[in-house]
Structures are given as C-alpha cells and as structure tokens.
Design a protein around this motif. Structure first.
Motif, mmCIF file in Angstrom:
data_model
loop_
_atom_site.group_PDB
_atom_site.id
_atom_site.type_symbol
_atom_site.label_atom_id
_atom_site.label_comp_id
_atom_site.label_asym_id
_atom_site.label_seq_id
_atom_site.Cartn_x
_atom_site.Cartn_y
_atom_site.Cartn_z
ATOM 1 N N GLY A 1 82.344 23.455 18.472
ATOM 2 C CA GLY A 1 82.055 24.096 19.769
ATOM 3 C C GLY A 1 83.055 23.619 20.806
ATOM 4 O O GLY A 1 83.938 22.809 20.510
ATOM 5 N N PRO A 2 82.916 24.103 22.051
ATOM 6 C CA PRO A 2 83.876 23.719 23.087
ATOM 7 C C PRO A 2 83.753 22.235 23.427
ATOM 8 O O PRO A 2 82.679 21.649 23.243
ATOM 9 C CB PRO A 2 83.442 24.548 24.304
ATOM 10 N N ALA B 1 99.045 21.895 32.495
ATOM 11 C CA ALA B 1 98.302 21.273 31.381
ATOM 12 C C ALA B 1 98.733 21.891 30.044
ATOM 13 O O ALA B 1 98.901 21.189 29.046
ATOM 14 C CB ALA B 1 96.801 21.455 31.592
ATOM 15 N N LEU B 2 98.932 23.203 30.046
ATOM 16 C CA LEU B 2 99.340 23.882 28.812
ATOM 17 C C LEU B 2 100.779 23.493 28.438
ATOM 18 O O LEU B 2 101.090 23.247 27.266
ATOM 19 C CB LEU B 2 99.213 25.402 29.002
ATOM 20 N N ALA C 1 90.649 21.213 31.420
ATOM 21 C CA ALA C 1 89.884 20.096 30.845
ATOM 22 C C ALA C 1 90.092 20.018 29.330
ATOM 23 O O ALA C 1 90.316 18.933 28.775
ATOM 24 C CB ALA C 1 88.409 20.285 31.172
ATOM 25 N N ALA C 2 90.030 21.161 28.658
ATOM 26 C CA ALA C 2 90.138 21.175 27.191
ATOM 27 C C ALA C 2 91.513 20.683 26.741
ATOM 28 O O ALA C 2 91.634 19.867 25.827
ATOM 29 C CB ALA C 2 89.885 22.587 26.670
ATOM 30 N N LEU C 3 92.552 21.173 27.398
ATOM 31 C CA LEU C 3 93.914 20.826 26.973
ATOM 32 C C LEU C 3 94.224 19.341 27.170
ATOM 33 O O LEU C 3 95.070 18.774 26.488
ATOM 34 C CB LEU C 3 94.933 21.674 27.740
ATOM 35 N N ARG D 1 91.077 13.486 22.617
ATOM 36 C CA ARG D 1 90.131 13.013 21.592
ATOM 37 C C ARG D 1 89.513 14.196 20.844
ATOM 38 O O ARG D 1 89.381 14.185 19.629
ATOM 39 C CB ARG D 1 89.034 12.175 22.243
ATOM 40 N N PHE D 2 89.179 15.227 21.610
ATOM 41 C CA PHE D 2 88.612 16.442 21.000
ATOM 42 C C PHE D 2 89.618 17.049 20.014
ATOM 43 O O PHE D 2 89.266 17.476 18.916
ATOM 44 C CB PHE D 2 88.256 17.456 22.101
ATOM 45 N N VAL D 3 90.882 17.067 20.433
ATOM 46 C CA VAL D 3 91.928 17.675 19.599
ATOM 47 C C VAL D 3 92.038 16.922 18.274
ATOM 48 O O VAL D 3 92.013 17.519 17.191
ATOM 49 C CB VAL D 3 93.285 17.672 20.352
#
Ligand SMILES: Cc1ncc(COP(=O)(O)O)c(C=O)c1O
Length: 359
Positions: free
Chosen positions: A34-35, A64-65, A256-258, A262-264
């Motif tokens: 999930g996100p 960020a990208l 935030a996601a980029l 840790r998520f990556v």
C-alpha cells in the motif's frame, strides 16, 4: 478494435458476480504494502488546500522527483498519471504508423489510434519466453515514425537489455523516429539503474522515458506520472499541456513518498522475496507455467485439457480471489493469466486454492 481492459476493476467484478465479500486483488499490479504512511500524513496535512488551485508547475515535487531519479527538474514533465503522457506524446507527434509489441499495455495502441494513427505490431513469443526480438524490430523501423516500448513490459514482466535498446534508439535516430520507453514498473527491479534509460533520455531528442508513482508507491487514485527527456522539449511541452494537472494531494503525497527511502528499500526487498517464492510455488502446480519476471507480477500459462484462464478467473472470484485473465491482450489467448505479487500470506492462499482446483 482493441477494447480498454485493465486489472483492478473490483467494483465491476463484484457487480457482475454479486459478491460483496472482500476480494484479494491479484489483478492490479500495485505494491501490496500500500502507499507509504508518509503519503497519507501529507494528504491529511493538505486538506485545507482544496479551495485553491494547485501549483501549476510544482517545484517541490519536481525537486523531490529529480533527486529520486538523480537528474535535474528541467528534464521532467509531470502528468496526471503516465497514461496522460502516453496520449500527450501520441497527440504531439501524430505518427502515421507506430511500432508496438504484442502483447503489451493496451494504451499505447489506443493512444495512437485516438489520433488517427495505425499500430504496427512485433511479436513477443511465448516459445521464446517473450524475449525482446531486437533484430526483427530493427528491420521494421523503416515502416514507422514512432516506437512505444514497455521496459519492463506489461504483462510479460521481462526487461530489455540496455545495449539492445541503445542500438534501436541509435538506428531510430538515423531514420528520424521517436522512441517512448515506458518504465512504469522499473522501481520494482533490483538494479534499476542498469536498465533505466533516464540518463540517456536527458541527452537525446528522440527518446522519452515515462514513469509512474501509481505502481511502486501504490498511489493509483491520485494520478501522478512523469516523462523525462531533454530540457528543450520539456520547456516546449510545459506550455502545451493542460494547466493544474497535478492536484494538491498528489503533489503533497508525491513529495513525501519520493523522500521515503525506507519504504523504497523495504518494498523492493519484500516484493522480490515474495515473487521468488510465488514463482517457485506456481511452477510446482500441475498444468501451470509461470514465465520469468523481474517485477511485481507474473504471467502464467494454463495448459489444462478442459479449463482456460476465463474459467479460472470465474472460479477464483467465487473463492474471493481476483486474477487478471490475460486473453484480452493482443497476442495472447485464453491460456494466459496475470498475477500480481502480493503478501506472503495472500500468495500462499492463492497457491493452496489453485492446487485444490487443478488437482
Ligand atoms: C505499463 C504501464 N504503463 C502505464 C500505466 C499507467 O499508469 P498511470 O497510473 O501512471 O497512468 C500502466 C497501468 O496499468 C501500465 O501497466
């Protein structure tokens, strides 16, 4: 004419089968984690922004990208999903003929047809494990003005060697062709920099790389995609795209996601391990042949004397499981279905059910 069929149509499936139980969705290729939590928090923190227009050329998101991709913001054009950019490219170049793989993601064909163009297909053959036919593509370049390639390719899940791609791009340049390489799934690949053409796209006039936050960051509903190419083209296209195409939640969640390294890392590790187990377990089921994959989905062939993938999809829905019958992909038939790699527990559940059904 090809129809627009995608995975993940949970509502449609529930309406059709009259089943309102929760389905485990193996039909859409979205990160099963999930996100990232950081993306939810960013959306909540930006709720009060909805009364304003979003920033038209969002600087923080582009920065960020650019950091994530290790390029400069000047090389990035943002889109309302990468699908918008596929249509943008087809509309800008308006190629009379476009070379496209069969099987591949249906929107390349639909986009070129939408502007009156004609697709020309090259075959990815199951007999050769859908291996990229570089020489036959080189021989077809003379017939077309544009080339769309998925790398990794959906639904086959395999990658094209960078050397082969560069050879094609060089030849395309000599013949005046444009090449669009769709890397929507490349974040799932262990060594993405060995395969991504982003570093090449920023230097070239005839190469565009497309990317997406839909799959790896599980942000399908927000619509956030991007295109990378040289700065001159990006500047021209900034003025030609629709304004405000990235909404305020997509901007906040994207940043935030980029930045969530840790998520990556965790996503890549978990999905890779789950894919290897899933693939091994699938290959041990009678009548099933999973094809090699480098990403978060696996194409599977069913070779049963009575049952095909359409039957299998219907049977599994009744057990609360949705798969992608792949017969609608040009170049495939009702012997193929596609499975997203999900959590270990969910993958094991599907394996158990498949064993029961197929004996
Ligand atoms: C290969 C490929 N490219 C692009 C897309 C579209 O992604 P987005 O959500 O960024 O528009 C998909 C979605 O299924 C896909 O499979």
């Amino acid at each position: 004419m090809l129809s627009r069929i995608h995975g993940g149509n949970l509502r449609e499936v529930k309406e059709k089968y009259g089943d309102d139980a929760k389905l485990i969705d193996f039909s859409a290729n979205i990160n099963p984690l999930g996100p990232p939590t950081s993306a939810y928090k960013a959306i909540l923190a930006s709720l009060t922004k909805i009364e304003y227009y979003p920033e038209d050329n969002p600087k923080e998101l582009k920065r960020a990208l650019a950091d994530y991709l290790e390029i400069e913001p000047e090389n990035i054009l943002l889109g309302n999903g990468s699908a918008e950019l596929i249509y943008f490219l087809a509309n800008y170049y308006r190629p009379r003929k476009t070379l496209i793989a069969a099987p591949t993601f249906c929107e390349y064909e639909l986009a070129v047809r939408a502007v009156g163009g004609e697709p020309v297909f090259f075959e990815l053959s199951p007999k050769e494990q859908f291996f990229f036919p570089k020489d036959s593509i080189l021989s077809q370049l003379g017939e077309v003005q544009m080339l769309f390639l998925g790398n990794p390719n959906n639904p086959t899940g395999n990658l094209i060697r960078q050397g082969d791609l560069l050879e094609i791009i060089e030849e395309a340049k000599k013949q005046g062709l444009v090449v669009a390489v769709d890397e929507a799934y490349i974040d799932f690949v262990e060594d993405r920099n060995r395969f991504s053409l982003i570093g090449e796209a920023i230097k070239r006039d005839n190469l565009m790389v497309l990317g997406s936050l839909t799959k790896f960051f599980a942000l399908a509903g927000l619509r956030l995609g991007y295109l990378v190419t040289n700065g001159r083209l990006v500047e021209e296209w900034q003025a030609k795209r629709p304004p405000w195409n990235i909404n305020c939640f997509a901007q906040a969640a994207g940043v935030a996601a980029l930045k969530d390294r840790r998520f990556v890392q965790e996503s890549r590790q978990i999905i890779q391990a789950n894919r290897e187990d899933f693939q091994r377990n699938l290959s041990q089921i009678k009548f099933l042949k999973p094809y090699p994959s480098e990403v978060n989905f696996i194409l599977v062939e069913i070779n049963h004397p009575q049952f095909n993938s359409i039957w299998l999809q219907k049977t599994l829905v009744r057990q609360g499981i949705l798969i992608r019958d792949a017969s609608s992909f040009r170049g495939l038939n009702d012997r193929f279905f596609r499975l997203a790699v999900r959590s270990k527990r969910e993958n094991e559940k599907l394996i158990e059910v498949l064993k029961e059904i197929l004996g």
